[in-house]
Write a protein that holds these residues in place. Structure first.
Motif, PDB file in Angstrom:
ATOM      1  N   GLN A 135       0.812  -1.213   0.000  1.00  0.00           N
ATOM      2  CA  GLN A 135       0.000   0.000   0.000  1.00  0.00           C
ATOM      3  C   GLN A 135       0.853   1.275   0.000  1.00  0.00           C
ATOM      4  OE1 GLN A 135      -3.613  -0.132  -0.030  1.00  0.00           O
ATOM      5  NE2 GLN A 135      -2.953  -2.184  -0.612  1.00  0.00           N
ATOM      6  N   TYR A 147      -3.795   3.550  -1.456  1.00  0.00           N
ATOM      7  CA  TYR A 147      -3.970   2.870  -2.732  1.00  0.00           C
ATOM      8  C   TYR A 147      -2.884   1.816  -2.896  1.00  0.00           C
ATOM      9  CZ  TYR A 147      -6.310   2.821  -7.270  1.00  0.00           C
ATOM     10  OH  TYR A 147      -7.086   2.482  -8.347  1.00  0.00           O
ATOM     11  N   GLU A 151      -1.674  -1.247  -8.391  1.00  0.00           N
ATOM     12  CA  GLU A 151      -2.671  -0.671  -9.282  1.00  0.00           C
ATOM     13  C   GLU A 151      -2.148   0.560 -10.011  1.00  0.00           C
ATOM     14  OE1 GLU A 151      -5.499  -2.152  -9.833  1.00  0.00           O
ATOM     15  OE2 GLU A 151      -5.037  -3.718  -8.368  1.00  0.00           O
ATOM     16  N   CYS A 206      -9.107   8.626  -8.794  1.00  0.00           N
ATOM     17  CA  CYS A 206      -9.027   8.341  -7.366  1.00  0.00           C
ATOM     18  C   CYS A 206      -9.227   9.595  -6.521  1.00  0.00           C
ATOM     19  CB  CYS A 206      -7.663   7.736  -7.005  1.00  0.00           C
ATOM     20  SG  CYS A 206      -7.301   6.207  -7.842  1.00  0.00           S
TER      21      CYS A 206
END
Length: 213
Positions: A135, A147, A151, A206
């Motif tokens: 993370q 996040y 990703e 995001c």
């Protein structure tokens, strides 16, 4: 909120330094009474609102839609911090403490952080976190999020990305929880150029404004 049709909701907002709650069942704003006199950050998490005050001592309060306010036991050995944030990471709530040396907290290249995870079993308490695994925590001017580095290509895992308000260019800083060192995001590694360049559309989705971050 629990209701027969599942449509009732509650909203908490800061109004001139006070915390107010709006409940759809009441159709009015109500002042929340608590031991906090001022707040630094607030999030919604698992049906409750969590607020951290401005004391810099790890004082966090849980606010229920019923207006009940409960103080969570402060983090152990807490020193006065420059900044404290609440960050939702999946099904976990993190308390992020930022320590910046200097009389006015302006030595941002020497900034360091401590993280705690809320343990909800039995009596709620904060547990120290030393590794975010894959993370990455982002701390903006008025937003926070967590996040997965998997990703967003090029992001380094187990880091905190924050903003140095004292500079105009290259404002993004990266604190590595492993090495406990702070670096400029654009010089940390080429991956961060991708994170704040090639991945702008993903970051915007995001809620990250690359121009302000």
């Amino acid at each position: 909120m629990d209701s027969e049709d599942g449509r009732d909701f509650a909203v908490v907002a800061g109004v001139l330094g006070d915390l107010m709650m709006y409940r759809s069942c009441d159709k009015k704003w109500t002042l929340i009474q608590g031991r906090f006199k001022a707040y630094r950050d607030i999030v919604s998490f698992k049906g409750k609102f969590y607020v951290v005050d401005t004391s810099g001592r790890g004082h966090v309060f849980a606010i229920e839609p019923s207006f009940k306010v409960t103080e969570i036991i402060s983090v152990t050995q807490s020193h006065e911090t420059f900044d404290e944030r609440l960050v939702v990471s999946g099904d976990e709530l993190l308390l992020v403490q930022r320590f910046t040396p200097g009389k006015y907290g302006d030595e941002h290249m020497h900034t360091w952080f401590r993280l705690f995870r809320l343990e909800e079993e039995d009596q709620r308490r904060w547990v120290r976190v030393n590794d975010l695994e894959d993370q990455v925590v982002f701390l903006g001017i008025d937003w926070n999020l967590c996040y997965s580095s998997k990703e967003l290509s090029g992001l380094k895992r187990n880091c905190i990305v924050f903003v140095d308000p004292k500079t105009v260019f290259e404002r993004n800083r990266v604190f590595d929880l492993g090495t406990r060192k702070t670096s400029k995001a654009v010089t940390e590694c080429r991956g961060y150029m991708g994170a704040f360049g090639e991945n702008q559309e993903t970051l915007w989705s995001c809620g990250i404004n690359c121009d302000d971050a």
